[in-house]
Design an enzyme around this catalytic site. Structure first.
Site, short mmCIF file in Angstrom:
data_model
loop_
_atom_site.label_atom_id
_atom_site.label_comp_id
_atom_site.label_asym_id
_atom_site.label_seq_id
_atom_site.Cartn_x
_atom_site.Cartn_y
_atom_site.Cartn_z
N SER A 198 0.74 -1.13 -0.05
CA SER A 198 0.04 0.10 -0.04
C SER A 198 0.91 1.25 -0.10
O SER A 198 1.55 1.61 -0.99
CB SER A 198 -0.77 -0.16 1.28
OG SER A 198 -1.74 -1.32 1.14
N LYS A 231 -0.89 -3.89 -3.87
CA LYS A 231 -1.99 -3.65 -3.68
C LYS A 231 -2.25 -2.32 -4.24
O LYS A 231 -1.63 -1.43 -4.00
CB LYS A 231 -1.99 -3.65 -1.98
CG LYS A 231 -3.72 -3.13 -1.47
CD LYS A 231 -4.66 -4.25 -2.03
CE LYS A 231 -6.02 -4.24 -1.50
NZ LYS A 231 -6.69 -2.84 -2.23
N GLN A 268 -9.74 1.55 -1.16
CA GLN A 268 -11.16 1.28 -0.44
C GLN A 268 -11.69 2.56 0.56
O GLN A 268 -10.86 3.38 0.76
CB GLN A 268 -11.09 0.03 0.42
CG GLN A 268 -11.29 -1.25 -0.07
CD GLN A 268 -9.58 -1.67 -0.70
OE1 GLN A 268 -8.78 -1.28 -0.13
NE2 GLN A 268 -9.89 -2.09 -2.23
#
Length: 486
Positions: free
Chosen positions: A317, A341, A345
């Site tokens: 991330s 990733k 979200q």
């Protein structure tokens, strides 16, 4: 626009910090209090997701209401209405077949709020659901999970003897987390090895996220800054550490984000604004309609010293945002390919303190690359020594002279890693392996039988973990320092 910390939480990794939360190892906007870099896309999304929710149910949604009423009024046993609602939400999210979209109940959100502001209790490891199996993304530095030897990609099969099969991520984590001082037994499988158990005492998880030191390389003062996650105060800590290093004459910098699962988006933005000049975006955000917004700094020029970034399979991330941005500025990336990733979200509150975490964006590199399920590939790939990846020793009967077993090969690997030459690594317990075991036992005040029993095995495990944590054989860092000034 200033947003409540729990209103818009952008998460790039669907990892759960065991002991406190469902959805931390990713990236979040925590109000943009300092950066002021809330983009139009994010504002539009907030308005869209938090618009008028008072409209009555229509169309297919009436079926949901009818099903709820039918169950409540006619099911043979008493039913908790709240559980029905939460089950319906979880069911809808499950149909997306997206492991990163999930329902966060009151407890999860409350514990998340506590974590980003203060210390918390648990075992200190981030996990994700990979192919239906709870999988370690990364243990936190100095946490019980790290001290117990958990590693990225370890899979959790059972908790205190209870099978996790069929549970969602929140349910699995609920079994693992607990109060300081209590113990939890995890059954773990690592790579193609046999399952083994790890007993972990839960503790207070450290909240310090930035560590720094200096080394002198060929007469040059080299700073090493380790970032363990991107939490609320990380940018401030990082700027302080970097300023101290620069004030003392910094000639080169290594940024270490190995095992860092991610964190708050505005934090990594604030940090990248120190390195990425204004003519190149340090991140791009793509919405569901394909609209892309590029985020720039106001930096006029890059640093006047070389920089390298250390990554591994536990870097996810925000760590990947930092690494790929600097990679595309032609800085060296050293280590192993990162987690991969690349979706974002948004956690949207449902009015009662719970939230739905839904995949809403992609994030792209400065050059528009999407690293989802691919990761950031280092331009200087380096693996750690083989013993770093050994399995904890599982003993049913003691191993001794002339025994043959795959577990013996694992023991031989570990003995070699801590300085005892077993003579071979093929799983045959020969005389040299016996002598290595005897010497280890003598050095650790054990009876020098030459056999590996539970006590000896446990101490070998402990010594291996201690050596890894000491950094004595950190060949990735050594390579980063070696290449920095070339």
């Amino acid at each position: 626009m200033k947003l409540n910390r729990l209103q818009i939480v952008l998460l790039l990794a669907a990892a759960l910090l065991l002991g406190f939360l469902g959805a931390y190892a990713g990236i979040s906007i925590a109000g943009d209090k300092d950066s002021g870099q809330q983009t139009a896309s994010r504002e539009n999304l907030e308005e869209k997701l938090n618009g008028d929710k008072s409209e009555s149910l229509t169309g297919d949604l009436q079926k949901v209401e009818q099903a709820y009423a039918l169950i409540q009024e006619n099911y043979v046993e008493e039913v908790d209405g709240n559980e029905l609602v939460e089950g319906a939400i979880e069911g809808m999210l499950a149909t997306l077949e997206d492991p990163h979209s999930s329902y966060l109940n009151l407890e999860s959100m409350d514990e998340f709020n506590q974590q980003i502001e203060s210390s918390f209790e648990g075992i200190g490891a981030e996990v994700s659901m990979v192919n239906g199996v709870v999988t370690i993304v990364s243990p936190i530095k100095d946490s019980p999970a790290e001290k117990a030897g958990l590693r990225p990609n370890d899979q959790v099969l059972t908790v205190d003897g209870e099978d996790l099969d069929g549970l969602n991520l929140n349910e699995a984590v609920a079994k693992i987390r607990g109060e300081k001082g209590t113990e939890v037994t995890l059954e773990i499988i690592r790579a193609a090895g046999d399952p083994f158990e790890v007993v972990i005492a839960r503790d207070t998880i450290p909240i310090e996220t930035v560590y720094s030191e200096t080394e002198t390389i060929d007469g040059k003062t080299t700073g090493i800054i380790e970032i363990t996650n991107f939490s609320e105060n990380t940018a401030t800590e990082f700027i302080e550490h970097l300023s101290d290093l620069e004030d003392n004459g910094l000639d080169g910098l290594v940024i270490d984000v190995r095992g860092n699962p991610g964190g708050l988006l505005n934090v990594v933005e604030d940090m990248l604004a120190l390195f990425v000049p204004e003519d190149l975006p340090f991140i791009q955000i793509e919405d569901a309609d394909g609209n892309i917004e590029a985020i720039h700094s106001d930096l006029k020029e890059t640093k006047d010293y070389p920089i390298s970034v250390l990554i591994d399979e536990g870097s996810a991330s925000a760590s990947e945002i930092l690494a790929v941005a600097l990679q595309e500025l032609d800085y060296d990336i050293v280590g192993q390919t990162s987690y991969g990733k690349g979706t974002v979200q948004t956690a949207v509150p449902l009015g009662d303190g719970s939230s739905i975490k839904l995949t809403t964006f992609k994030w792209l590199s400065p050059n528009g690359e999407w690293i989802n399920e691919v990761g950031v590939e280092p331009n200087i790939p380096v693996d750690q020594p083989d013993y770093y990846y050994a399995n904890p020793i599982s003993i049913e009967e003691p191993f001794g002279l002339d025994d043959t077993d795959p577990g013996i090969a694992n023991i031989q690997l570990m003995l070699g890693g801590i300085g005892y030459d077993p003579g071979r690594m093929d799983g045959y317990f020969n005389e040299q392996t016996e002598e290595a075991v005897k010497q280890f036992q003598k050095d650790n005040d054990l009876s020098a039988t030459g056999e590996v029993d539970e006590e000896t095995a446990g101490l070998i495990d402990t010594r291996v973990i201690e050596r890894i944590r000491s950094g004595e054989d950190d060949v990735q860092l050594e390579k980063a320092l070696e290449e920095l000034y070339k």
